[in-house]
Design an enzyme around this catalytic site. Sequence first.
Site, PDB file in Angstrom:
ATOM      1  N   ASP A  78       6.591  -9.805  11.525  1.00 47.82           N
ATOM      2  CA  ASP A  78       6.579  -8.912  12.687  1.00 47.82           C
ATOM      3  C   ASP A  78       5.585  -7.764  12.566  1.00 47.82           C
ATOM      4  OD1 ASP A  78       8.272  -8.050  10.579  1.00 47.82           O
ATOM      5  OD2 ASP A  78       9.366  -6.703  11.916  1.00 47.82           O
ATOM      6  N   GLU A 136      11.404  -7.659  10.195  1.00 45.87           N
ATOM      7  CA  GLU A 136      11.676  -6.846   9.001  1.00 45.87           C
ATOM      8  C   GLU A 136      11.753  -5.366   9.358  1.00 45.87           C
ATOM      9  OE1 GLU A 136      11.519  -4.321   5.781  1.00 45.87           O
ATOM     10  OE2 GLU A 136       9.784  -4.443   7.097  1.00 45.87           O
TER      11      GLU A 136
HETATM   12 ZN   LIG Z   1       6.639  -1.637   7.485  1.00 52.50          ZN
HETATM   13 ZN   LIG Z   2       6.265  -4.180   5.608  1.00 51.77          ZN
END
Ligand SMILES: [Zn+2]
Ligand SMILES: [Zn+2]
Length: 395
Positions: A78, A136
């Site tokens: 991401d 994440e």
């Molecule tokens: Zn980051």
């Molecule tokens: Zn990262």
Amino acid sequence: MNFKQPAFELKDKLTRFRRDFHSHPEVSFCEERTSSVIRKFLQDNGIEIQEINSGYSVVGIIRGAYPGKTFALRADIDALPMPELNEVPYKSQNEGVMHACGHDGHTAALMGVALLLNSVKDQMHGNVKLFFQAAEEKIPGGAKGMVEHGALENPYVDAVMGLHVSNALPVGKVAFGGGPGAAASDTYRFKIIGKGGHGAYPHATVDPVVIAAYFITNLQTIVSRNVEPTQGAVITIGSIHGGSKENIIADEVEMLATVRSLDDGVRDLLHKRIKEVCAGTEVMYNCKVEYEVEMGYPVLVNDGDFVNKYAIPAAAKIVGAENVIESKKSGMGGEDFAYFLQQRPGCFGSLGSGNAEKGISAGGHTSKFDIDEDCLWTGAATLAQAAFDYLEANK
Ligand SMILES: [Zn+2]
Ligand SMILES: [Zn+2]
């Protein structure tokens, strides 16, 4: 088996992969295109996909010709909701979204691992799982969902490993350490509710601005006076809002804080003391203190034995022992790879991506962030080497 040369030969291909992701960044939980590019890549290379039904995360499996253990490697995929200020041919084409944490590089490197290991699977004992993990950057994080949806099962994963690019480390170097590698990071929203009124008549009010000043000072004593000095802990009030004019006493003040620690016991202590300070403030100042807490990622704990036995020797075969650095202390950033390490042994290391001569030094989460793309092949080779050698040693 040594993956240095074959990985080096993939250099241009990995750069193309990375630039494609870089110019088409997608924020956490919205990685639709990224995920479909990865799926197509795996399918085109005849790599099996394990359907785990966990958002846009994709799991590939490379099954070796011989039975053995299963090793998982993870790349997060991401990007961040921020504009890119680099003027490069591969600049973000999604306004206000940027791969400013290098996850485009992680994804490209793991695709390199897929190519490297898929080409030697006839010599491989056991399996390698490729975790292309979504989300994440945003709590609750994609790793937790992957664990809950069985990414570590069928076949059972024995060990996990991942790398994060770091511009603080020159390209060509890799760093690993045992013990804590990223902090537990929790968030508080506080509201001090007093009684507003005229600034000239404070005795008729309960002034939340004055209370907030003492409240913040008291919170700061938790780290300085309650946490053991050799332990890591942070309480940062990053936002405070209240009031509108010099002669009006506000009704309430709101604050946001990040609370970080490197140990579960310290984490519990911080939360216990914060709640006590809230309760004590109410009594002392005759106000109300409301709070909401959002528990973030847990402490990331690397397995020291795994680091010494597998990670460091594998990296040394690729970048040379002199370029493998043993990290002695953890940063206070958060990282949801911690969820995988709660379940299985393994480690999360730093992959050098900085290059002072090329002017590549901006830190992660900044609009000028970029990486030296030579880290893509060193990262791919290090991960492939660790996986292959782990399976070989445990056959
Ligand atoms: Zn980051
Ligand atoms: Zn990262």
